[in-house]
Structures are given as structure tokens and as C-alpha cells.
Design an enzyme around this catalytic site. Structure first.
Site, PDB file in Angstrom:
ATOM      1  N   ASP A 156       0.888  -1.234   0.042  1.00  6.96           N
ATOM      2  CA  ASP A 156       0.033  -0.034   0.117  1.00  6.96           C
ATOM      3  C   ASP A 156       0.922   1.159  -0.025  1.00  6.96           C
ATOM      4  O   ASP A 156       1.985   1.148  -0.437  1.00  6.96           O
ATOM      5  CB  ASP A 156      -0.905   0.038   1.222  1.00  6.96           C
ATOM      6  N   HIS A 191      -3.791   6.056   3.137  1.00  6.65           N
ATOM      7  CA  HIS A 191      -4.576   4.889   2.705  1.00  6.65           C
ATOM      8  C   HIS A 191      -3.826   3.630   3.297  1.00  6.65           C
ATOM      9  O   HIS A 191      -4.506   2.649   3.862  1.00  6.65           O
ATOM     10  CB  HIS A 191      -4.527   4.706   1.331  1.00  6.65           C
ATOM     11  N   SER A 248     -11.209  -0.730  -1.430  1.00  7.48           N
ATOM     12  CA  SER A 248      -9.842  -0.782  -0.608  1.00  7.48           C
ATOM     13  C   SER A 248     -10.156  -1.037   1.022  1.00  7.48           C
ATOM     14  O   SER A 248      -9.428  -1.610   1.618  1.00  7.48           O
ATOM     15  CB  SER A 248      -9.219   0.505  -0.687  1.00  7.48           C
TER      16      SER A 248
END
Ligand code: NAG
Length: 781
Positions: free
Chosen positions: A146, A223, A556
Site C-alpha cells: 500500500d 490509505h 480498498s
């Protein structure tokens, strides 16, 4: 770090200098793109001459380069994939493609993160004290590919955790703001992969922007911190995003260890060459589960051998590592699902029973419902002038794109903006910068977009298209339209939930309709999880706010729920293969919501089908004891690739080892998948039948269990039978096979090729082992 990496870094360094020098000599601006590109080379590693001690030595030798200059290697891959990436002129790449040991060459491509930039969470509804109090998961390592990680976050505390599993061979790579001391018994490894972008920068491309990024595993985007903590964050009490969703934040597997592999960079994205390097290193380091909330950036499904997530994950799965991926946010249109390989699990997004209501009151007294995560000073009932810039200003003003709003028109007003083309939170920033007081964000033509709550930088509320149309009609029919909005905080116990999120990627599988994707759904709307200190909740550079936790939506966010669940299942059943773990999750998934009614689809309001949610919604309690599993191993996948008509080279790109396909081409539908998808030729009318095979393995406590089949089919267009209808297991016979005959009856066929769907359930009185069935007619292209 292995010496091979030092070598490639050294070569990279040399290449950069050479490239820059060349550019300068030619007197060109460094912004001129070089004709060189990054290519990924898949090499038959068994061809290495023995004089080279390692593959890296071989690839870097002038012998490999055909006597020419040694290749400027970016990454050397030697775990999930054999080969390297290098930046070359296309002619040189084409020449190397003819090298006898080179099996395939692909150009580096950009992927994107599967988040919709916005709000929130709940955690698995089924996750009770069972795991939080036990030590389950502490022996399992989850690798997260990520944007990196914010290591100081309390979600990554190692309080009361035992020593790092001794088999771990990863590392804590250091860089600006990231000393090795930041790793601990929770965050046991952290690495970063930037070679692909660094090459782009060296030839005048955008590369990594050091003003907004850290050249280290530190997460500048948020994220990666969010997904890692969703999978395996520790319990964090009094967590909230500016008061919203207040409570305890925790990952699905709070004791599992985390290793962060930063392959995506803020502003620059994720390159195939770096993603592959992340897979390669994670598997070599010893992770048990890989979580990858990344996918195709263009909605186009590449064949498996050109897809780094498919190739990287095959190598991982064949070494026993479970790979969880996101279905993408391009729903609700058919075939919008991404990450289509049959060896990984593909996770769509469902809502949870929490929402963030807001209300708009118009000057004529009408009240309209919306959602928001705005946390600043409220409007407190003040009636403000209301304006729709799209009424006079054209398309870009209707969308509130940058520089499209006339400050004279919007100053001090509530501004209506249409959704689309730019990030929702960015529209809020545009309105604020132009002097607007508040924003109403209206869905487009259909309500199929769903509502997404965001942490806007000004008072703002998202509404559906019906509400948006009503507000615009009010504005155009009223001399001095006014409105106000109120934010109602967090509402829990929302029904129905889960609902399949509109944006969640849908089937059928665009690459291979003979098996179904997505596999299942998990919580992916309004998920509360840890956040970076580097940016505010909107992720906009101009958003100076800080938040310890953030609320986001996207597949996600759904993917790491399944990664955490896989960690717990693996901890409880160390001998289960990745396919067995996936099967356990799929055959026990839930088909009903919190009203005990069939799960619905946000985009239509009607009942969802397996094309929307695969096997249903993750139900971790039941997945612990599935009864039977549909298992798969490397050879099954090879047979499947043969069934697709892939040649030996294409198969070897994926599987490492040379494959020979049976003379008679196998049927792709016979892949022993936990779901059943039978596709008929849409050109042929009338009734058509196909019989496919499956094998189940008894993993239940009762070695002598007897299972009976039950088939339900929705729609007249399909009929399904199973033979035999009874499966009896013994201590000596753990596996039983059966045949499923699916018929497209020729009745009730829709023009979209949809024929019917249903479920096959094997029951022994204790377990219900359910597979979704999709019967379709595929129109020839
Ligand atoms: C890097 O980011 C900063 C901050 O957003 C921006 O001002 C600058 O223009 C960016 N640099 C490049 C080369 O894009």
C-alpha cells in the site's frame, strides 16, 4: 537486504547519472520524456549458467546483455516471479525479448488505490470476544502492499505482544523520518519500493514529489495506515474522526503482526514493477497473508500474464500465502470487477449499520435528507442564499471544477455542485476558495451512485439525484432561493445493512465468465480506521486539519477485513491452503441483512445477486467451521490456464515452471471453485446444457458426515441438478466429487445475457456449505 538489491541499487544510481548527463549534453530540458521506458522481464530462471552465483549476477552481466552494456536493472525478482525490471529503449527491449531465456516482456503500467476518497466503519458484526481475548492471530504475519504506514499510531502498539515469530526474515528499512527503531513487535517489517518512479523522474517524468512524500516506509497518503489498521490494528479506545463514529477502533485480527510494503506513492501512484517487487519481497520475508487494495487503473482486464497482481499473487499462493484483493470501485455496471485471478480472493464492499445523516431545509420549508462528515462550525439554522452555478455557468461550473466558479456569484452562499469528474472533497475546497459558505453535493443522473459521506472542508451535505433535482427545481423557480443544513452526527442500527455498495465492482468476470468474481463482500462503506499525521482527512494538500482516525469508503476498505479474517482462519487452521481459507469464507457467507431479508443492492434497491456480492457477506464466525471446503492447488490453476488456451510461455510467466497442457483442452468451468458460473454461447438460442465437476474435502469434526444437496434457482431461464445428491465421508475418504448440470432453458432470457442464478447447498444438519450459481449467455463480441 540481500546483496542482489545492493547491486540493483548501485546500477540504478549509475543509470540515473548517465541518463541525466545525456539529457544535459543534448541541451534538452529535463522535462523532455526519454524514449526509454521501464519493462518487466520474465526470465526462465533455470537457464542460469552455473558460473553466475545468483540470478542478479546473471541479469547484470554483459553475457546476459548479449555482450552489450549491462542492463540497468531496477528490481530483481526471485521469489514469486523470476526476472527483473529495467529501463530501456524500446528497441533494446524488443531485442531482449528474443533472448532465449526471456519468456515475456511487459511495459510498466500504473495502478490505482481502490478507495473512494471519503468516510467510515463498524468492524465485523460477528466479531465477538472470542478472538479479542485469545491469542489468535499473534503467530500470523499480514503484509500490506500500500502507501506505507504511520508507525507511531496507537493502532500499531506492541503492548503485551509476544516475540516476533522466529521464521520472520523481513526488515525495517530506514529513510527520512523512519529510523529502524520504529518497528516493534506489532509492526515487524517495513519496506519501500520506489525504483520505477525514480527512473521516471530521472528521464523527466513526474516521479515522487519529495515535498509531499517521505522516501521511507512512512505513509504520506493515509490509505496504507487505514488498510493496515483495518486488517490488524490493536484496540484503540475513544477513537473517532472529529467526534463521528466514536468508539473502539480495532482491526479484524488485532494480534496479528503487520509488515508494510510501500509500493504506492502519493501523487505518483503504484507502478507494476514496484508492486511485483513488493510481492516478491513480502513472500521472501515470510508473510502469511498479503493485503492488496490496488487494481487496474482503467477498468480494462489484462490477461493474467500481463497483470502484476495476478502474477505476483500466484507466486505467493503457491507458497501458501493467502492474497486478498479489492474488487474495484467501478460499479454498478456489469463486468466492472477487477483482480480476476482464480488464486486470489476478490472482495467487494457492503455498507454497515452506521450512517452520518444531515438535513437540508429549503426556504419553502421542505426538508431533504443527505449525509455528511462535516465537523466544523455548523450553520446553526441560518438561512443562506442558494445557488446552482451550473444554471448559467456550463458544465465545469456545474461540477465545481477548479477555477470554474465566479466568486461574485457564490460568495456567502450555499452552492450546489454535481458529482463527478473531480474528487468530492476537492469540489468543497473549490467552493470554499471562491468564498462559498456551504455546499450541496448532488448525485448525477441516477441514484446508482449511492451516497458517500465526506469530511468536507466547509459545511456540506451529499444528496441523491432525486433530492438534487428537487433542490435545483426550487432554485430555478424561486426569485431568492435560500436554504440551511444541519448535521446530525452518527446514527447506528441503520437498517438494512449490509447493502451492496453502488460503487462495488460487479460480475460477471470480464476475463473469464466460467468462474465468478467478486468472491464476496465485506464492510467497505464508512470505515473508521487509523490515519496518517501527514495530511488531513480529505487527503487534499490544502487541508491542514489533523485526525488520528479517518472514515473512508471503497473496496480498498473491504479487502483488509478479509485479510484480517484470513489471518485468524490461518491461525486456527495452519494446514489450510489459501484456497481452503477462501472456500471457508465463501461457503459460509451471509445472504441476509440485519432485517433477515435478502441483501439488497444500493444501486437498484432490489435484491442483490451473486453477480453483485459473489457468495455473500463475510461471516467470520461461521467460516471457522465450514464443514467442507473446495480446495485447489497449483496444478488445478495450470489446468485452468490451459483451459483458457494460454500457451506454455504465457503459463510459465505465471507459474515459474514449464507447463504441458493435456491434448484435449480442459473445461474452464471445472476449476474446483467454491462458486459455480456456467456461461453459454449467447448466439445459440434454445435450451443448452453443460455438466461441470466439483470435489469437496471434509474438514469438519465428524469424519463420517453425510451431506445432502439442495438447489435453489431464481428465474425460469435456468435449471440446475446435482448428481449424486448425497455425499458420505469416512475416516479414509475425505474427498468426494459430484457433477452439476446447468441448463439455459431458453425461457426468460434477458438481452443482457442474464439467465438465472441460484445456490447449491450441501448440508449435514450441522453445516450449510453454500455455493452461488450463475447461469449466463455471453454475447459474442
Ligand atoms: C510537489 O508538491 C508541492 C506541494 O503540493 C507542489 O507545490 C509542487 O509543485 C510539487 N512539485 C512537482 C514537481 O510536482
Amino acid at each position: 537486504m540481500a546483496s542482489s538489491s545492493h547491486l540493483s541499487l548501485l546500477l540504478l544510481f549509475l543509470t540515473l547519472n548517465l541518463t541525466l548527463a545525456t539529457v544535459a549534453e543534448e541541451g534538452k530540458s529535463v522535462t523532455t520524456a526519454s524514449p526509454e521506458k521501464t519493462y518487466i522481464f520474465r526470465v526462465d530462471h533455470r537457464s542460469k549458467p552455473s558460473i553466475f552465483p545468483t540470478h542478479s549476477h546473471w541479469y547484470a552481466s554483459s553475457a546476459f546483455a548479449g555482450g552489450g552494456d549491462p542492463l540497468p536493472l531496477l528490481h530483481v525478482y526471485d521469489t514469486v516471479f523470476h526476472g527483473f525490471s529495467a529501463s530501456l529503449h524500446p528497441d533494446r527491449a524488443a531485442e531482449l525479448a528474443r533472448h532465449p531465456a526471456v519468456l515475456a516482456v511487459f511495459e510498466d503500467r500504473l495502478r490505482r488505490l481502490h478507495t473512494t476518497r471519503s468516510p467510515q466503519f463498524l468492524g465485523l458484526r460477528t466479531q465477538v470476544g472470542l478472538w479479542s481475548d485469545s491469542d489468535y492471530g499473534s503467530d500470523v504475519i499480514v503484509g500490506v502492499l500500500d502507501t506505507g504506514i504511520w508507525p507511531e499510531h496507537r493502532s500499531f502498539s506492541d503492548r503485551n505482544l509476544g516475540p516476533v515469530p522466529s521464521r520472520w526474515s523481513g526488515a525495517c528499512e530506514t529513510g527520512p523520518g523512519f529510523p529502524a527503531s520504529l518497528c516493534n513487535r506489532k509492526l515487524i517489517g517495513a519496506r519501500y519500493f520506489s525504483q520505477g518512479h525514480d527512473f521516471n523522474a530521472a528521464v523527466g517524468g513526474s516521479g515522487i514529489n519529495d515535498t509531499i512524500e517521505f522516501r521511507s516506509p512512512r505513509d504520506a497518503d493515509g490509505h496504507g495506515t487505514h488498510t493496515a489498521s483495518t486488517a490488524a490494528g490493536r484496540h484503540a479506545f475513544r477513537a473517532s474522526m472529529a467526534g463521528y463514529a466514536a468508539g473502539i477502533a480495532k482491526g479484524v485480527a488485532p494480534k496479528a503482526r503487520i509488515a508494510a510494503y510501500k509500493v504506492c506513492w502519493k501523487g505518483a501512484g503504484c507502478l507494476d514493477s514496484d508492486i511485483l517487487a513488493g510481492f516478491d519481497r513480502a513472500v521472501a520475508d515470510g508473510v502469511d497473508v498479503i493485503s492488496v487494495s490496488i487494481g487496474s487503473g482503467d477498468g480494462v482486464a489484462a490477461p493474467y500474464y500481463l497483470d502484476p497482481i495476478a502474477v505476483g499473487s500466484f507466486g505467493a499462493v503457491s507458497k501458501g500465502v493467502f492474497v486478498s484483493s479489492s474488487a474495484g470501485n467501478d460499479g454498478p455496471s456489469p463486468m466492472s470487477v477487477t483482480n480476476l485471478a482464480p488464486w486470489l480472493i476478490t472482495v467487494g464492499a457492503g455498507t454497515i449499520d452506521r450512517s452520518f445523516p444531515a438535513e437540508i431545509v429549503l426556504g419553502d420549508g421542505r426538508r431533504l435528507a443527505g449525509v455528511s462528515l462535516y465537523s466544523g462550525k455548523p450553520l446553526a439554522g441560518a438561512m443562506l442564499p442558494l445557488v446552482y452555478p451550473g444554471q448559467s455557468g456550463g458544465l465545469s461550473a456545474s461540477l465545481c471544477m477548479e477555477n470554474s466558479l465566479d466568486p461574485k456569484l457564490v460568495k456567502g452562499k450555499i452552492v450546489i455542485c454535481d458529482r463527478g469528474s473531480s474528487p468530492r472533497v476537492a469540489k468543497g475546497m473549490v467552493v470554499k476558495d471562491a468564498g462559498g459558505a456551504a455546499m450541496i453535493l448532488a448525485n448525477g443522473n441516477s441514484n446508482s451512485e449511492g451516497l458517500v459521506a465526506d469530511a468536507h472542508v466547509l459545511p456540506a451535505c451529499a444528496v441523491g439525484s432525486d433530492e438534487g433535482d428537487a433542490i435545483k427545481a426550487y432554485v430555478s423557480s424561486t426569485a431568492s432561493p435560500t436554504a440551511t443544513m444541519a448535521f446530525e452526527g452518527t446514527m447506528v442500527g441503520v437498517k438494512p445493512a449490509p447493502v451492496v455498495a453502488s460503487f462495488s465492482g460487479r460480475g460477471p468476470n470480464g476475463l473469464c465468465p466460467e468462474f465468478l468474481k467478486p468472491d464476496l463482500i465485506a464492510p467497505g462503506v464508512n470505515i473508521l480506521a487509523a490515519w496518517t499525521d501527514a495530511v488531513g482527512p480529505t487527503g487534499l494538500d490544502s487541508d491542514g486539519r489533523k485526525t488520528e482516525f479517518n472514515i473512508l469508503s471503497g473496496t480498498s476498505m473491504a479487502c483488509p477485513h478479509v485479510s484480517g479474517a484470513a489471518a485468524l482462519l490461518k491461525s486456527a487452521n495452519p494446514a489450510w491452503s489459501p484456497a481452503a481459507i477462501r472456500s471457508a469464507m465463501m461457503t459460509t457467507a451471509s445472504l441476509v441483512d440485519n432485517r433477515q431479508q435478502p441483501i439488497t443492492d444500493e444501486s437498484t434497491g432490489g435484491a442483490a445477486t451473486p453477480l453483485d456480492f459473489g457468495a455473500g457477506h463475510l461471516n467470520l464466525d461461521r467460516a471457522m467451521d465450514p464443514g467442507l471446503v473446495y480446495d485447489l492447488g497449483d496444478q488445478d490453476y495450470v489446468t485452468f490456464l490451459c483451459a483458457l488456451g494460454y500457451g506454455p510461455n504465457a503459463i510459465q510467466v505465471i507459474t515459474h515452471t514449464p507447463a504441458s497442457c493435456p491434448v484435449k483442452r480442459p473445461a474452464a468451468e471445472n476449476l474446483n471453485y467454491p462458486s459455480i458460473s456456467v456461461a453459454f454461447d449467447g448466439a445459440g438460442g434454445g435450451a443448452q446444457s453443460k455438466t461441470i465437476l466439483r470435489t469437496v474435502t471434509n474438514v469438519g469434526a465428524n469424519a463420517e458426515a453425510v451431506y445432502k444437496a439442495k438447489v435453489e434457482v431464481v428465474g425460469k431461464g435456468a435449471a440446475v441438478t446435482v448428481r449424486p445428491e448425497k455425499l458420505a465421508f469416512t475416516a479414509g475418504v475425505k474427498k468426494r466429487s459430484f457433477a452439476v448440470t446447468a441448463t439455459a432453458t431458453g425461457e426468460g432470457n434477458g438481452p443482457d445475457g442474464g439467465v438465472g442464478y441460484g445456490y447449491l447447498t450441501w448440508s449435514d444438519g450441522t453445516h450449510e456449505v453454500r455455493s452461488p450459481i450463475v447461469v449466463s449467455r455471453i454475447q459474442p463480441l
